[in-house]
Design an enzyme around this catalytic site. Structure first.
Site, PDB file in Angstrom:
ATOM      1  N   THR A 198      21.236  -3.110   3.621  1.00 11.55           N
ATOM      2  CA  THR A 198      20.485  -2.809   2.404  1.00 11.55           C
ATOM      3  C   THR A 198      21.436  -2.295   1.332  1.00 11.55           C
ATOM      4  O   THR A 198      22.478  -1.730   1.654  1.00 11.55           O
ATOM      5  CB  THR A 198      19.442  -1.727   2.774  1.00 11.55           C
ATOM      6  N   ARG A 226       6.053  -6.753   8.095  1.00  4.88           N
ATOM      7  CA  ARG A 226       6.616  -5.401   8.319  1.00  4.88           C
ATOM      8  C   ARG A 226       7.290  -4.905   7.027  1.00  4.88           C
ATOM      9  O   ARG A 226       8.011  -5.630   6.365  1.00  4.88           O
ATOM     10  CB  ARG A 226       7.635  -5.460   9.451  1.00  4.88           C
ATOM     11  N   GLY A 228       9.651  -1.639   5.545  1.00  2.00           N
ATOM     12  CA  GLY A 228      10.460  -0.496   5.973  1.00  2.00           C
ATOM     13  C   GLY A 228      10.444   0.643   4.967  1.00  2.00           C
ATOM     14  O   GLY A 228       9.506   0.803   4.176  1.00  2.00           O
ATOM     15  N   ASP A 229      11.525   1.414   4.978  1.00  2.00           N
ATOM     16  CA  ASP A 229      11.606   2.613   4.139  1.00  2.00           C
ATOM     17  C   ASP A 229      11.995   2.332   2.695  1.00  2.00           C
ATOM     18  O   ASP A 229      11.730   3.150   1.806  1.00  2.00           O
ATOM     19  CB  ASP A 229      12.638   3.578   4.734  1.00  2.00           C
ATOM     20  N   THR A 249      19.887   3.673   3.911  1.00  2.00           N
ATOM     21  CA  THR A 249      19.975   2.426   4.676  1.00  2.00           C
ATOM     22  C   THR A 249      19.957   2.769   6.157  1.00  2.00           C
ATOM     23  O   THR A 249      20.563   3.759   6.569  1.00  2.00           O
ATOM     24  CB  THR A 249      21.238   1.635   4.320  1.00  2.00           C
ATOM     25  N   GLY A 250      19.242   1.973   6.947  1.00  2.00           N
ATOM     26  CA  GLY A 250      19.184   2.243   8.381  1.00  2.00           C
ATOM     27  C   GLY A 250      17.859   1.792   8.957  1.00  2.00           C
ATOM     28  O   GLY A 250      17.136   1.004   8.328  1.00  2.00           O
ATOM     29  N   THR A 251      17.534   2.285  10.137  1.00  2.00           N
ATOM     30  CA  THR A 251      16.257   1.923  10.779  1.00  2.00           C
ATOM     31  C   THR A 251      15.116   2.560   9.988  1.00  2.00           C
ATOM     32  O   THR A 251      14.825   3.745  10.140  1.00  2.00           O
ATOM     33  CB  THR A 251      16.199   2.455  12.230  1.00  2.00           C
TER      34      THR A 251
END
Ligand code: ASP
Length: 332
Positions: A198, A226, A228-229, A249-251
């Site tokens: 990202t 889906r 995400g954040d 950035t990440g899960t």
């Protein structure tokens, strides 16, 4: 002793003509960008690939910085930097977006203005070339904060955006990544390598205002629909002049649960230093829970923090003193 009126007039004239000729303003500006965090191994990145990544990061951070020094508001500087990262096939945003489980690209983005707390977010886009631009339009041209999917794309058309064919986002290397991921999942191979790419920017503009923007294709092999954040204000993106600006950035699921961007800024508002606040969220909150990734963060004075619990994070900055920094691995 007071200066004679003619002398005062001369000083006023001198100042205004210097300004007109573009002498750099004295108000400090600063910018930090990222293009993802993850398992970045020195021996797996060819020197050509590494040079291209570093050059693109530098180009993006310089574009954002140029917008700031020319007096543009923070949101426009974020746009300038993020557009370059979105247009590059190297990163998971815009042109280089990852594929979902249906081999489609669905893109998310958000923007926040730290002065007004105005924000705009978009999600599940399939035909908008630069999602950050649409997030900015949602913020500036609508009464809403978040729009998704077909409705968001209809709004884009009404705002004069030219939509692209979904095939614009197709890149062979991302399709290969999807196929590998799907094969691994089918064979029950544990995914111990995580890669998030990202992109995002945080800035301090000449008026002393913070802004943050983030743009992504999400996670490889994510379920259709889906989100995400990245487009969740307070999770993957946040800016508040009375706190800080953060892009993550990440899960994404972990960043949403722990409201990471907002939590960092609340710590700074409470007096914690920006680097400490970012590290506490990334290492003490996310990591024990299984959340991978990192953030770029900036406080109202333009102090920059990079924090990540992965082997590396693509990142760059130009600080208050105009000093350029570009990094990939930890400890550089
Ligand atoms: N945070 C993004 C998401 O979960 C992924 C990334 O950072 O690359 O959608």
């Amino acid at each position: 002793m007071t200066a004679p009126p003619t002398f005062t007039l001369f000083l006023v004239f001198l100042c205004s003509s210097l300004h007109a000729e573009g002498v750099p303003p004295t108000a400090p500006v600063a910018i930090a960008i990222h293009a993802g965090a993850g398992t970045i191994k020195r021996d797996e990145l060819s020197s050509e690939a590494e040079a291209e990544i570093r050059a693109t990061l530098e180009k993006a951070v310089r574009a954002g910085h140029a917008a700031l020094t020319s007096g543009q508001p923070g949101v426009e500087a974020v746009r300038a930097a993020v557009n370059i990262l979105e247009d590059s096939p190297l990163f998971n945003a815009g042109k280089g977006a990852v594929f979902n489980a249906r081999a489609q690209n669905e893109l998310d983005a958000s923007i926040m203005d730290g002065a007004s707390l105005n924000a705009g977010a978009v999600a599940a886009l399939k035909r908008v070339r630069n999602p950050i631009d649409l997030a900015i339009s949602v913020m500036n041209q609508s009464r809403h904060v978040m729009m998704i999917g077909v409705g968001a794309e209809q709004f884009a058309i009404e705002q004069g955006f030219e939509l692209v064919d979904p095939s614009y986002f197709h890149t062979d290397h991302r399709l290969e990544q999807l196929r590998e991921r799907q094969a691994d999942e089918q064979a029950n191979v544990k995914q111990d390598e995580a890669w998030y790419s990202t992109v995002g920017a945080v800035v301090l503009d000449q008026s002393g205002n913070l802004a943050a923007g983030t743009s992504t294709g999400g996670l490889t092999n994510k379920r259709w629909g889906r989100i995400g954040d990245t487009p969740i204000i307070g999770a993957g993106n946040y800016a508040n002049n009375n706190g800080c600006a953060v892009s993550a950035t990440g899960t994404g699921e972990y960043f949403i649960r722990h409201v990471v961007a907002h939590s960092i800024c609340m710590r700074v508002a409470g007096g914690q230093a920006i680097a400490e606040a970012a590290d506490r969220l990334i290492f003490d909150t996310l990591l024990p829970d299984g959340g991978d990734g990192g953030v770029i963060a900036m406080d109202p004075k333009g102090e920059i923090a990079f924090s990540f619990n992965t082997a590396g994070m693509y990142r760059a900055s130009i600080d208050r003193n105009g000093k350029l920094y570009v990094g990939i691995y930890a400890n550089e």
